[in-house]
Write a protein that holds these residues in place. Sequence first.
Motif, PDB file in Angstrom:
ATOM      1  N   GLU A 107     -57.228 -29.471  27.202  1.00 20.11           N
ATOM      2  CA  GLU A 107     -57.638 -29.448  28.625  1.00 20.11           C
ATOM      3  C   GLU A 107     -57.143 -30.917  29.125  1.00 20.11           C
ATOM      4  O   GLU A 107     -56.630 -31.060  30.473  1.00 20.11           O
ATOM      5  N   PRO A 108     -57.199 -31.938  28.710  1.00 19.93           N
ATOM      6  CA  PRO A 108     -57.103 -33.228  29.226  1.00 19.93           C
ATOM      7  C   PRO A 108     -55.543 -33.450  29.533  1.00 19.93           C
ATOM      8  O   PRO A 108     -54.932 -33.874  30.241  1.00 19.93           O
ATOM      9  N   LEU A 109     -54.870 -32.627  28.981  1.00 19.12           N
ATOM     10  CA  LEU A 109     -53.192 -32.670  29.049  1.00 19.12           C
ATOM     11  C   LEU A 109     -52.772 -31.696  29.954  1.00 19.12           C
ATOM     12  O   LEU A 109     -51.670 -31.875  30.255  1.00 19.12           O
ATOM     13  N   THR A 110     -53.627 -30.855  30.434  1.00 14.79           N
ATOM     14  CA  THR A 110     -53.210 -29.676  31.312  1.00 14.79           C
ATOM     15  C   THR A 110     -53.871 -29.639  32.556  1.00 14.79           C
ATOM     16  O   THR A 110     -53.564 -28.908  33.453  1.00 14.79           O
ATOM     17  N   GLN A 111     -54.927 -30.538  32.546  1.00 16.93           N
ATOM     18  CA  GLN A 111     -55.714 -30.748  33.878  1.00 16.93           C
ATOM     19  C   GLN A 111     -54.926 -31.113  35.022  1.00 16.93           C
ATOM     20  O   GLN A 111     -53.815 -32.012  34.706  1.00 16.93           O
ATOM     21  N   THR A 112     -54.967 -30.417  36.031  1.00 16.90           N
ATOM     22  CA  THR A 112     -54.193 -30.790  37.514  1.00 16.90           C
ATOM     23  C   THR A 112     -54.841 -31.704  38.312  1.00 16.90           C
ATOM     24  O   THR A 112     -55.941 -31.952  38.044  1.00 16.90           O
ATOM     25  N   LEU A 113     -54.055 -32.562  39.063  1.00 12.67           N
ATOM     26  CA  LEU A 113     -54.546 -33.441  40.027  1.00 12.67           C
ATOM     27  C   LEU A 113     -55.571 -32.840  40.982  1.00 12.67           C
ATOM     28  O   LEU A 113     -56.904 -33.665  41.082  1.00 12.67           O
ATOM     29  N   ASP A 114     -55.834 -31.426  41.355  1.00 13.78           N
ATOM     30  CA  ASP A 114     -56.838 -31.027  42.300  1.00 13.78           C
ATOM     31  C   ASP A 114     -58.096 -31.029  41.216  1.00 13.78           C
ATOM     32  O   ASP A 114     -58.979 -31.383  41.975  1.00 13.78           O
ATOM     33  N   ASP A 115     -57.786 -30.391  39.912  1.00 11.50           N
ATOM     34  CA  ASP A 115     -58.954 -30.326  39.237  1.00 11.50           C
ATOM     35  C   ASP A 115     -59.770 -31.668  39.114  1.00 11.50           C
ATOM     36  O   ASP A 115     -60.984 -31.544  38.955  1.00 11.50           O
ATOM     37  N   LEU A 116     -58.833 -32.709  38.659  1.00 13.52           N
ATOM     38  CA  LEU A 116     -59.686 -33.940  38.555  1.00 13.52           C
ATOM     39  C   LEU A 116     -60.181 -34.564  39.842  1.00 13.52           C
ATOM     40  O   LEU A 116     -61.234 -34.976  39.635  1.00 13.52           O
ATOM     41  N   ARG A 117     -59.412 -34.164  40.838  1.00 18.24           N
ATOM     42  CA  ARG A 117     -60.149 -34.685  42.123  1.00 18.24           C
ATOM     43  C   ARG A 117     -61.548 -33.880  42.415  1.00 18.24           C
ATOM     44  O   ARG A 117     -62.409 -34.547  42.835  1.00 18.24           O
ATOM     45  N   ALA A 118     -61.759 -32.666  42.116  1.00 19.85           N
ATOM     46  CA  ALA A 118     -62.910 -31.855  42.190  1.00 19.85           C
ATOM     47  C   ALA A 118     -63.960 -32.495  40.988  1.00 19.85           C
ATOM     48  O   ALA A 118     -65.002 -32.510  41.567  1.00 19.85           O
ATOM     49  N   GLU A 119     -63.629 -32.732  39.971  1.00 15.43           N
ATOM     50  CA  GLU A 119     -64.310 -33.438  38.876  1.00 15.43           C
ATOM     51  C   GLU A 119     -65.039 -34.757  39.230  1.00 15.43           C
ATOM     52  O   GLU A 119     -66.093 -35.092  39.458  1.00 15.43           O
ATOM     53  N   LEU A 120     -64.035 -35.655  40.249  1.00 15.07           N
ATOM     54  CA  LEU A 120     -64.469 -36.931  40.566  1.00 15.07           C
ATOM     55  C   LEU A 120     -65.458 -36.681  41.635  1.00 15.07           C
ATOM     56  O   LEU A 120     -66.574 -37.611  42.052  1.00 15.07           O
ATOM     57  N   ALA A 121     -65.190 -35.605  42.717  1.00 16.17           N
ATOM     58  CA  ALA A 121     -66.000 -35.513  43.584  1.00 16.17           C
ATOM     59  C   ALA A 121     -67.451 -34.999  43.276  1.00 16.17           C
ATOM     60  O   ALA A 121     -68.545 -35.265  43.694  1.00 16.17           O
ATOM     61  N   ARG A 122     -67.439 -34.128  42.118  1.00 17.08           N
ATOM     62  CA  ARG A 122     -68.771 -33.518  41.650  1.00 17.08           C
ATOM     63  C   ARG A 122     -69.648 -34.455  40.783  1.00 17.08           C
ATOM     64  O   ARG A 122     -70.566 -34.454  40.867  1.00 17.08           O
ATOM     65  N   GLY A 123     -69.024 -35.419  39.991  1.00 15.71           N
ATOM     66  CA  GLY A 123     -69.774 -36.367  39.315  1.00 15.71           C
ATOM     67  C   GLY A 123     -69.472 -38.025  39.578  1.00 15.71           C
ATOM     68  O   GLY A 123     -69.498 -38.060  40.771  1.00 15.71           O
ATOM     69  N   HIS A 124     -69.631 -38.722  38.559  1.00 15.20           N
ATOM     70  CA  HIS A 124     -69.311 -40.095  38.759  1.00 15.20           C
ATOM     71  C   HIS A 124     -68.350 -40.722  37.803  1.00 15.20           C
ATOM     72  O   HIS A 124     -68.330 -40.066  36.754  1.00 15.20           O
ATOM     73  N   ALA A 125     -67.484 -41.672  38.169  1.00 16.58           N
ATOM     74  CA  ALA A 125     -66.314 -42.057  37.352  1.00 16.58           C
ATOM     75  C   ALA A 125     -66.264 -43.371  37.642  1.00 16.58           C
ATOM     76  O   ALA A 125     -66.539 -44.200  38.415  1.00 16.58           O
ATOM     77  N   LEU A 126     -65.946 -44.159  36.582  1.00 19.38           N
ATOM     78  CA  LEU A 126     -65.484 -45.619  36.707  1.00 19.38           C
ATOM     79  C   LEU A 126     -64.251 -45.759  36.000  1.00 19.38           C
ATOM     80  O   LEU A 126     -63.592 -45.108  35.322  1.00 19.38           O
ATOM     81  N   VAL A 127     -63.535 -46.933  36.526  1.00 18.68           N
ATOM     82  CA  VAL A 127     -62.412 -47.410  36.010  1.00 18.68           C
ATOM     83  C   VAL A 127     -62.400 -48.948  35.504  1.00 18.68           C
ATOM     84  O   VAL A 127     -63.245 -49.476  36.229  1.00 18.68           O
ATOM     85  N   ALA A 128     -61.641 -49.099  34.622  1.00 17.88           N
ATOM     86  CA  ALA A 128     -61.640 -50.597  34.353  1.00 17.88           C
ATOM     87  C   ALA A 128     -60.157 -50.971  34.818  1.00 17.88           C
ATOM     88  O   ALA A 128     -59.104 -50.480  34.488  1.00 17.88           O
ATOM     89  N   ARG A 129     -59.990 -52.241  35.719  1.00 23.20           N
ATOM     90  CA  ARG A 129     -58.615 -52.594  35.871  1.00 23.20           C
ATOM     91  C   ARG A 129     -58.267 -54.073  35.455  1.00 23.20           C
ATOM     92  O   ARG A 129     -59.303 -54.760  35.109  1.00 23.20           O
ATOM     93  N   LEU A 130     -56.963 -54.120  34.997  1.00 21.56           N
ATOM     94  CA  LEU A 130     -56.504 -55.387  34.708  1.00 21.56           C
ATOM     95  C   LEU A 130     -55.856 -55.776  35.838  1.00 21.56           C
ATOM     96  O   LEU A 130     -54.439 -55.137  35.902  1.00 21.56           O
ATOM     97  N   GLY A 131     -56.069 -56.713  36.498  1.00 19.98           N
ATOM     98  CA  GLY A 131     -55.459 -56.807  38.055  1.00 19.98           C
ATOM     99  C   GLY A 131     -55.490 -55.590  38.810  1.00 19.98           C
ATOM    100  O   GLY A 131     -56.597 -55.260  39.004  1.00 19.98           O
TER     101      GLY A 131
END
Length: 158
Positions: A39-63
């Motif tokens: 699933e992580p390799l087949t997930q669409t951008l729309d599915d990911l956006r829906a997942e982000l809207a439904r829950g909570h996500a964190l990112v780590a940034r280097l610069g």
Amino acid sequence: MGMSVTISAADERDAEHILKLQYLCYQSEAELYGDYTIEPLTQTLDDLRAELARGHALVARLGGEVVASVRGEIDETGTARIAKLIVHPRMRRHGLGGRLLDAIEQHFAAAPAAKRYQLFTGHRSEGNLRLYRKKGYEAVATQQVGPRLTLVTLEKAA
């Protein structure tokens, strides 16, 4: 002088970066299990956006670059289901995955407080299993999802 990694809440603008990183990071998992249809390799951008809207996500940034991410959501039973902890291959083995896991647990410890944290990984994913056990998670279930993959569900009290 080197840059330091910062962790912050992800938002919709991070979706494409997270999806590209997810695709990169899950190549090794797909190879390990001989299955590039996970699933992580087949997930669409729309599915990911829906997942982000439904829950909570964190990112780590280097610069300005997203080099790691984790996401999850809390259900009606008080279980915080943590998913897709990913770290760029060049950033692995430096404690970033553990920092992200700690940070998302802290988020879910706030109101409404989680009663437990739960996540899963494949049975051959030794690095993942080692990290989760080090962070206090214990295996509570296994589920065979294909001829080569058994998912291990791990949990700990909040």
